[in-house]
Scaffold this active site. Structure first.
Site, PDB file in Angstrom:
ATOM      1  N   GLY A 149       0.711  -1.035  -0.156  1.00  0.00           N
ATOM      2  CA  GLY A 149      -0.038  -0.233   0.001  1.00  0.00           C
ATOM      3  C   GLY A 149       0.780   1.360   0.024  1.00  0.00           C
ATOM      4  CB  CYS A 150      -0.006   4.773   0.203  1.00  0.00           C
ATOM      5  SG  CYS A 150      -1.360   4.984  -1.101  1.00  0.00           S
TER       6      CYS A 150
END
Length: 385
Positions: free
Chosen positions: A359-360
């Protein structure tokens, strides 16, 4: 009259002058500086020494070869051998003649590493980097937990009563976060700061470093050493460190010498700041604070936590078939990247379909929305969260 007698007589008169100024018979803090070994020559040492002399905060004692300008200072003469300077420095510290010293190329024992201090470019905040040289432990995650204790001790010795800490987003960060959270829950007074990124959290991203989002950033020594070099020399092209207070004092369990490190590329401003850092630490009773922090951490279970981190895991190969595939849209963050695939298999074994991803903010486990709460509970029980 011998040099040693001259120094003794000088010390008597200095103490007398101090007593007349303050009304008390007491000695000023003495901080040493070994002047040999810099890639920039002794000129940077000379500039730093005179800058300290002008500020007159403490008494500066030079250790090293005879150069013309050392006659303006208390000076212990040695050969060009840095080993001789290091041995003399240790003698002066252990005898109480010096309360701290700034030096290069010092070999700390295993279990001791240094806490550097820089000024961040975004807001001009002081940031302690724990740690920058040395080896607190041969086990990376255990070292980072101990580095947090060392960073807190250095910050407190410099007058920050409740320093905030954050963990740099590197390998081991989430494991270290869990360990420090356990220590906190067991009663150790540890204050987490928070990332300034929108999603916050105790784990710091690169953006948080120039911002100085916390007082103490926890990392391993190799990463910390790299950060110190970038912070110190980013404006000079790399061969002359201009910013910060050097790589800092060696800290560890039962270690009491106030020895602060600079590098061969440290310029006069950094050497001057390093001497003032050593003075702050001496004035703030670094050794006593460090001992107290370790005692408090031990009472909160530091040793069992470190034992668990240093335990060699048993490798048992077990084939686990995934449950029937489902649409996975819910993310579970906060899992160490090296444990990501194992975490997925834990959920498979609990009959929850999961996939790994990125993810980010780092590694994530993906599950179906209806299984989110159950998956989080399983991962917490298995100590992946």
């Amino acid at each position: 009259m011998s040099d040693q007698v001259k120094q003794t007589v000088k010390k008597v008169f200095e103490d007398l002058a101090t007593s007349l100024e303050t009304g008390r018979m007491e000695s000023r803090i003495k901080i040493g500086l070994t002047i040999d070994g810099s890639e920039l020559g002794t000129e940077v040492m000379k500039q730093a020494a005179y800058a300290i002399k002008q500020k007159n905060l403490f008494d500066l004692v030079l250790i090293g070869k005879d150069v013309d300008w050392v006659t303006d200072f208390d000076h212990y003469s040695t050969t060009d051998c840095q080993k001789d300077s290091a041995e003399l420095m240790e003698e002066l510290l252990d005898s109480g003649e010096l309360q701290g010293c700034v030096t290069l190329h010092y070999n700390f024992p295993i279990g001791v590493s240094t806490v550097g201090k820089v000024v961040t470019p975004a807001l001009g905040r002081e940031l302690f980097i724990a740690t920058t040289t040395g080896t607190t432990s041969g086990i990376r995650n255990e070292a980072m937990v101990l580095n947090a204790i060392n960073g807190i001790a250095a910050a407190k010795a410099c007058g920050i009563q409740q320093p905030t800490i954050g963990i740099l987003n590197i390998e081991g960060a989430k494991t270290v976060e869990r360990s420090l959270t356990t220590l906190q829950e067991n009663g150790y007074e540890l204050v987490f700061g928070e990332s300034q990124r929108e999603d916050g959290g105790k784990v710091l991203r690169g953006n948080d470093l120039p911002l100085g989002s916390v007082d103490v950033v926890v990392c391993d020594s190799l990463t910390g050493n790299l950060l110190m070099k970038l912070f110190s020399a980013y404006s000079s092209g790399g061969n002359y460190e201009t910013v910060g207070a050097g790589y800092g004092p060696g800290l560890g369990r039962n270690y009491e010498r106030n020895i602060c490190i600079i590098s061969r590329a440290s310029g006069a401003p950094v050497i001057t700041n390093a001497l003032e850092y050593a003075y702050e630490l001496a004035k703030g009773k670094l050794g006593k604070i460090s001992q107290t922090e370790y005692q408090k951490a031990d009472q909160a279970g530091l040793k069992p936590i470190c034992l668990e981190l240093s335990a060699v895991p048993t490798t048992e190969v077990k084939e686990i078939e995934p449950p029937p595939k489902e649409i996975v849209t819910s993310e579970i963050a906060g899992i160490e990247i090296m444990e990501l695939e194992d975490a997925v298999k834990v959920l498979w074994e609990a009959d929850i379909y999961a996939e790994s991803g990125m993810g980010c903010t780092g590694p994530i486990v993906l599950v179906n929305e209806k299984n989110l709460a159950a998956a989080q509970a399983e991962l917490k029980t298995a100590k992946y969260l």
